[in-house]
Design a protein around this motif. Sequence first.
Motif, mmCIF file in Angstrom:
data_model
loop_
_atom_site.group_PDB
_atom_site.id
_atom_site.type_symbol
_atom_site.label_atom_id
_atom_site.label_comp_id
_atom_site.label_asym_id
_atom_site.label_seq_id
_atom_site.Cartn_x
_atom_site.Cartn_y
_atom_site.Cartn_z
ATOM 1 N N LYS A 14 34.992 111.380 60.679
ATOM 2 C CA LYS A 14 35.566 110.042 60.815
ATOM 3 C C LYS A 14 36.310 109.704 59.526
ATOM 4 O O LYS A 14 36.116 110.363 58.496
ATOM 5 C CB LYS A 14 34.486 109.020 61.151
ATOM 6 N N MET A 15 37.139 108.687 59.579
ATOM 7 C CA MET A 15 37.941 108.324 58.397
ATOM 8 C C MET A 15 37.060 108.030 57.188
ATOM 9 O O MET A 15 37.436 108.320 56.066
ATOM 10 C CB MET A 15 38.844 107.120 58.682
ATOM 11 N N ASP A 16 35.874 107.490 57.412
ATOM 12 C CA ASP A 16 34.952 107.185 56.303
ATOM 13 C C ASP A 16 34.529 108.437 55.544
ATOM 14 O O ASP A 16 34.002 108.344 54.441
ATOM 15 C CB ASP A 16 33.689 106.493 56.827
ATOM 16 N N ASP A 17 34.753 109.617 56.123
ATOM 17 C CA ASP A 17 34.366 110.877 55.486
ATOM 18 C C ASP A 17 35.406 111.381 54.479
ATOM 19 O O ASP A 17 35.173 112.401 53.836
ATOM 20 C CB ASP A 17 34.161 111.973 56.544
ATOM 21 N N GLY A 19 36.369 110.669 51.446
ATOM 22 C CA GLY A 19 35.902 110.917 50.083
ATOM 23 C C GLY A 19 35.032 112.160 49.988
ATOM 24 O O GLY A 19 35.244 113.022 49.126
ATOM 25 N N SER A 20 34.051 112.280 50.869
ATOM 26 C CA SER A 20 33.160 113.444 50.859
ATOM 27 C C SER A 20 33.908 114.719 51.219
ATOM 28 O O SER A 20 33.671 115.778 50.634
ATOM 29 C CB SER A 20 32.012 113.241 51.849
ATOM 30 N N GLU A 45 43.668 114.358 53.438
ATOM 31 C CA GLU A 45 43.915 113.206 54.307
ATOM 32 C C GLU A 45 44.722 113.621 55.537
ATOM 33 O O GLU A 45 44.375 113.259 56.667
ATOM 34 C CB GLU A 45 44.650 112.114 53.524
ATOM 35 N N CYS A 68 25.995 117.624 58.296
ATOM 36 C CA CYS A 68 25.274 116.591 57.559
ATOM 37 C C CYS A 68 23.784 116.910 57.483
ATOM 38 O O CYS A 68 23.238 117.560 58.373
ATOM 39 C CB CYS A 68 25.449 115.236 58.249
ATOM 40 N N GLN A 74 24.031 112.732 54.646
ATOM 41 C CA GLN A 74 25.078 113.126 53.703
ATOM 42 C C GLN A 74 25.899 114.281 54.275
ATOM 43 O O GLN A 74 25.351 115.278 54.740
ATOM 44 C CB GLN A 74 24.428 113.548 52.384
#
Length: 170
Positions: A14-17, A19-20, A45, A68, A74
């Motif tokens: 998902k877009m929230d990933d 950074g990781s 990106e 995860c 995580q």
Amino acid sequence: MNMKSNRLYLRELKMDDLGSLHKLQSNVNVMRYITNRPKTLEETENELFRILQMYKEKNADFEVMAVCKNETNQLIGTCAVIKNEADEFEIGYRLAEEEWGKGFGSEIASLIEDYCFGIRKLNFIVASVEAKNIYSVKILEKKGFNLILESIDDENGELTKYYRKDRHNY
């Protein structure tokens, strides 16, 4: 490809990933045998956008998932099942460097096998790995993949091992 093992689970990215995912893909050691160089934030990106678009299209020829930890949720890696140029389903994964040596690579390989053979009912899967990537070579061999070809990669000049595992050996 939502699968779960004792310590890990797979889920859609998902877009929230971002950074990781970028932390993973900007690590020179993680990317050494994948692209031979770390990826920029812009490259990560763009790749994430492409993966999210594939989810919308429900493209079963291109599946990339987040790996995860069950305990913390995580993101520690990614794995994939992608139809290659030879029209074969090729598996792959990348794992955060700080998680190396803990058996997660074998666990991810088992999850991918369960998905490919148990759910997708594929007849066989393949994997290619640079010969210098000795830990991935060991995982594939331990999981019963058969070496079927060794060749020099045209792009990087490195010896590449090409493996195959049939469903009846699963």
